[in-house]
Design a protein around this motif. Structure first.
Motif, PDB file in Angstrom:
ATOM      1  N   ALA A 282       0.813  -1.221   0.000  1.00 53.88           N
ATOM      2  CA  ALA A 282       0.000   0.000   0.000  1.00 53.88           C
ATOM      3  C   ALA A 282       0.840   1.262   0.000  1.00 53.88           C
ATOM      4  CB  ALA A 282      -0.927  -0.007   1.217  1.00 53.88           C
ATOM      5  N   ASP A 283       2.154   1.136   0.284  1.00 56.37           N
ATOM      6  CA  ASP A 283       2.966   2.357   0.267  1.00 56.37           C
ATOM      7  C   ASP A 283       3.603   2.627  -1.094  1.00 56.37           C
ATOM      8  OD1 ASP A 283       4.821   0.349   0.436  1.00 56.37           O
ATOM      9  OD2 ASP A 283       5.907   1.165   2.155  1.00 56.37           O
ATOM     10  N   ASN A 284       3.183   1.900  -2.130  1.00 55.97           N
ATOM     11  CA  ASN A 284       3.517   2.352  -3.479  1.00 55.97           C
ATOM     12  C   ASN A 284       2.887   3.723  -3.683  1.00 55.97           C
ATOM     13  OD1 ASN A 284       4.812   0.442  -5.668  1.00 55.97           O
ATOM     14  ND2 ASN A 284       3.616  -0.921  -4.334  1.00 55.97           N
ATOM     15  N   TRP A 285       3.604   4.627  -4.401  1.00 54.82           N
ATOM     16  CA  TRP A 285       3.008   5.944  -4.632  1.00 54.82           C
ATOM     17  C   TRP A 285       1.770   5.832  -5.506  1.00 54.82           C
ATOM     18  CZ3 TRP A 285       1.594   8.388  -9.013  1.00 54.82           C
ATOM     19  CH2 TRP A 285       2.136   7.919 -10.213  1.00 54.82           C
ATOM     20  N   LEU A 286       1.785   4.869  -6.428  1.00 54.47           N
ATOM     21  CA  LEU A 286       0.704   4.784  -7.416  1.00 54.47           C
ATOM     22  C   LEU A 286      -0.458   3.984  -6.853  1.00 54.47           C
ATOM     23  CD1 LEU A 286       1.113   4.178 -11.221  1.00 54.47           C
ATOM     24  CD2 LEU A 286      -0.742   3.120  -9.952  1.00 54.47           C
ATOM     25  N   ARG A 287      -1.573   4.654  -6.767  1.00 54.99           N
ATOM     26  CA  ARG A 287      -2.769   4.000  -6.252  1.00 54.99           C
ATOM     27  C   ARG A 287      -3.869   4.024  -7.302  1.00 54.99           C
ATOM     28  NH1 ARG A 287      -2.877   6.786  -0.276  1.00 54.99           N
ATOM     29  NH2 ARG A 287      -1.014   5.734   0.518  1.00 54.99           N
ATOM     30  N   ARG A 288      -4.656   2.990  -7.274  1.00 49.39           N
ATOM     31  CA  ARG A 288      -5.808   2.910  -8.168  1.00 49.39           C
ATOM     32  C   ARG A 288      -7.074   2.965  -7.314  1.00 49.39           C
ATOM     33  NH1 ARG A 288      -4.885   1.607 -13.904  1.00 49.39           N
ATOM     34  NH2 ARG A 288      -6.956   0.732 -13.713  1.00 49.39           N
ATOM     35  N   PRO A 289      -8.136   3.563  -7.865  1.00 50.34           N
ATOM     36  CA  PRO A 289      -9.400   3.546  -7.119  1.00 50.34           C
ATOM     37  C   PRO A 289      -9.888   2.105  -6.954  1.00 50.34           C
ATOM     38  CG  PRO A 289      -9.505   4.984  -9.071  1.00 50.34           C
ATOM     39  CD  PRO A 289      -8.228   4.218  -9.167  1.00 50.34           C
ATOM     40  N   ASP A 290     -10.536   1.844  -5.826  1.00 49.74           N
ATOM     41  CA  ASP A 290     -11.038   0.480  -5.594  1.00 49.74           C
ATOM     42  C   ASP A 290     -11.916  -0.002  -6.737  1.00 49.74           C
ATOM     43  OD1 ASP A 290      -9.681   0.427  -3.233  1.00 49.74           O
ATOM     44  OD2 ASP A 290     -11.429   0.915  -1.974  1.00 49.74           O
ATOM     45  N   ALA A 291     -12.637   0.931  -7.333  1.00 53.59           N
ATOM     46  CA  ALA A 291     -13.564   0.555  -8.416  1.00 53.59           C
ATOM     47  C   ALA A 291     -12.844   0.279  -9.728  1.00 53.59           C
ATOM     48  CB  ALA A 291     -14.590   1.669  -8.621  1.00 53.59           C
ATOM     49  N   HIS A 292     -11.577   0.644  -9.798  1.00 58.66           N
ATOM     50  CA  HIS A 292     -10.833   0.478 -11.054  1.00 58.66           C
ATOM     51  C   HIS A 292      -9.468  -0.153 -10.806  1.00 58.66           C
ATOM     52  CE1 HIS A 292     -13.806   2.765 -13.284  1.00 58.66           C
ATOM     53  NE2 HIS A 292     -13.790   3.659 -12.305  1.00 58.66           N
ATOM     54  N   PRO A 293      -9.482  -1.390 -10.341  1.00 58.01           N
ATOM     55  CA  PRO A 293      -8.182  -2.043 -10.121  1.00 58.01           C
ATOM     56  C   PRO A 293      -7.446  -2.250 -11.446  1.00 58.01           C
ATOM     57  CG  PRO A 293      -9.957  -3.626  -9.945  1.00 58.01           C
ATOM     58  CD  PRO A 293     -10.612  -2.278 -10.076  1.00 58.01           C
ATOM     59  N   ALA A 294      -6.138  -2.439 -11.355  1.00 63.22           N
ATOM     60  CA  ALA A 294      -5.350  -2.648 -12.571  1.00 63.22           C
ATOM     61  C   ALA A 294      -5.832  -3.915 -13.287  1.00 63.22           C
ATOM     62  CB  ALA A 294      -3.876  -2.775 -12.209  1.00 63.22           C
ATOM     63  N   ARG A 295      -5.889  -3.825 -14.587  1.00 63.09           N
ATOM     64  CA  ARG A 295      -6.377  -4.934 -15.412  1.00 63.09           C
ATOM     65  C   ARG A 295      -5.230  -5.602 -16.155  1.00 63.09           C
ATOM     66  NH1 ARG A 295      -9.311  -1.605 -19.382  1.00 63.09           N
ATOM     67  NH2 ARG A 295      -9.384  -3.556 -20.519  1.00 63.09           N
ATOM     68  N   GLY A 296      -5.557  -6.737 -16.749  1.00 62.18           N
ATOM     69  CA  GLY A 296      -4.576  -7.444 -17.559  1.00 62.18           C
ATOM     70  C   GLY A 296      -4.636  -7.017 -19.012  1.00 62.18           C
ATOM     71  N   PHE A 297      -4.244  -7.902 -19.899  1.00 63.08           N
ATOM     72  CA  PHE A 297      -4.183  -7.583 -21.319  1.00 63.08           C
ATOM     73  C   PHE A 297      -5.513  -7.781 -22.035  1.00 63.08           C
ATOM     74  CE2 PHE A 297       0.345  -8.188 -20.434  1.00 63.08           C
ATOM     75  CZ  PHE A 297       0.889  -7.101 -21.125  1.00 63.08           C
ATOM     76  N   ASP A 298      -6.526  -8.316 -21.325  1.00 66.35           N
ATOM     77  CA  ASP A 298      -7.803  -8.508 -22.012  1.00 66.35           C
ATOM     78  C   ASP A 298      -8.816  -7.470 -21.582  1.00 66.35           C
ATOM     79  OD1 ASP A 298      -7.926  -9.364 -19.427  1.00 66.35           O
ATOM     80  OD2 ASP A 298      -8.506 -11.430 -19.932  1.00 66.35           O
TER      81      ASP A 298
END
Ligand code: FE2
Length: 298
Positions: A282-298
């Motif tokens: 969680a201490d990465n500077w880059l955060r994503r909104p809970d509603a938009h987690p990082a996605r894969g290639f699809d």
């Protein structure tokens, strides 16, 4: 939210992009240079789209960041909020003493990021090409998550240098899975500030960690041993590459790029991918909104 349609994407992917020799090079050096990975037309479409996005960007509100006493706080807020947005960052030398742009806006931006791979359809399609998905699998990303993208201009005359660093300093997982995909959208040369890499340097361990604590950040030194001095020669190697080349960078690989004092820009697009099986602290500077987690290639 409806479930995504089941596609036959996996069936259409090449089983492998890398030859056994390329895999061995990747393991040994911590980087790979893949010429002609993308077409000149694909590069041009991304350059064209970057111009459109830049045209639509109003620098007025951001320019003030560089002329107020609270520059660092405002800059941090603008930067720290860019994990799920498309935000523009100026070159250090873009402004004169009075805070005015020295040259046209289009020639003053250092980069924009960090989520155009999700928020812009042109960048999303470029970032999710099947060959790239297959390559990510080749380098061990079993559950790829596209965390961060940057469009880097390396402007003529004022393009800033990027000092030697490891990408995992700025984006990290436990265990380390960060992998950088660096696309040359234009020819990268010694004159316009190509990448330099330290072959095998991915085995040196992580030197520094950029950590976020609320709305502040700090840099922790994990290992005082410096990188070898950079003097424009061995042990570093220059990666002069032609437009359309993809450079794959292990997250622990020390790399850098010089300033651009030439009249030619050096546009590049980078995508940083992590493995969803690893922990994303969680201490990465880059955060994503809970509603938009990082996605894969699809
Ligand atoms: Fe980097």
């Amino acid at each position: 939210m409806t479930a995504p349609a089941v596609t036959a994407l996996d069936d259409t992917l090449p089983l492998s992009v890398l030859s056994p020799g390329q895999r061995a090079t990747w393991e040994r050096d911590g980087f790979l240079v893949l010429e002609d990975f993308v077409s000149a037309e694909a590069c041009d479409s991304l350059i064209h789209r970057s111009v459109e996005l830049l045209d639509a960007f109003d620098p007025g509100s951001v320019q003030s960041i560089f002329s107020t006493k609270n520059q660092s706080r405002t800059t941090d807020s603008y930067f720290l909020g860019s994990g799920y947005d498309i935000r523009f960052f100026f070159e250090e030398e873009a402004f004169d003493e009075a805070g005015r742009l020295r040259q046209d806006k289009a020639l003053s931006i250092n980069k924009f990021g960090h989520a155009q791979h999700d928020l812009d359809p042109v960048f999303s399609a470029f970032s999710r090409q099947p060959r790239l998905a297959a390559l990510a699998r080749d380098v061990g990303l079993a559950e790829p998550r596209l965390m961060q993208s940057m469009y880097i201009f390396k402007q003529p005359f004022i393009g800033g240098e990027v000092v030697c660093h490891q990408d995992s300093t700025f984006l990290y997982t436990e265990p380390m899975t960060v992998t950088g995909f660096w696309f040359a959208l234009q020819d990268a040369t010694l004159e316009n500030g190509c990448l330099w890499a330290l072959p095998g340097g991915h085995r040196l361990g992580l030197k520094k960690l950029f950590r976020r604590d609320g709305d502040t950040v700090r840099m922790d030194v994990l290992d005082e041993t410096p990188f070898p001095d950079f003097a424009g020669k061995a042990p570093y190697v220059p990666l002069e590459v032609r437009k359309g080349t993809l450079v794959v960078l292990h997250g622990l690989l020390p790399h850098l790029s010089g300033p651009n004092r030439s009249p030619f820009s050096r546009h590049a697009y980078t995508l940083h991918v992590v493995d969803g099986r690893a922990d994303y602290p969680a201490d990465n500077w880059l955060r994503r909104p809970d509603a938009h987690p990082a996605r894969g290639f699809d």
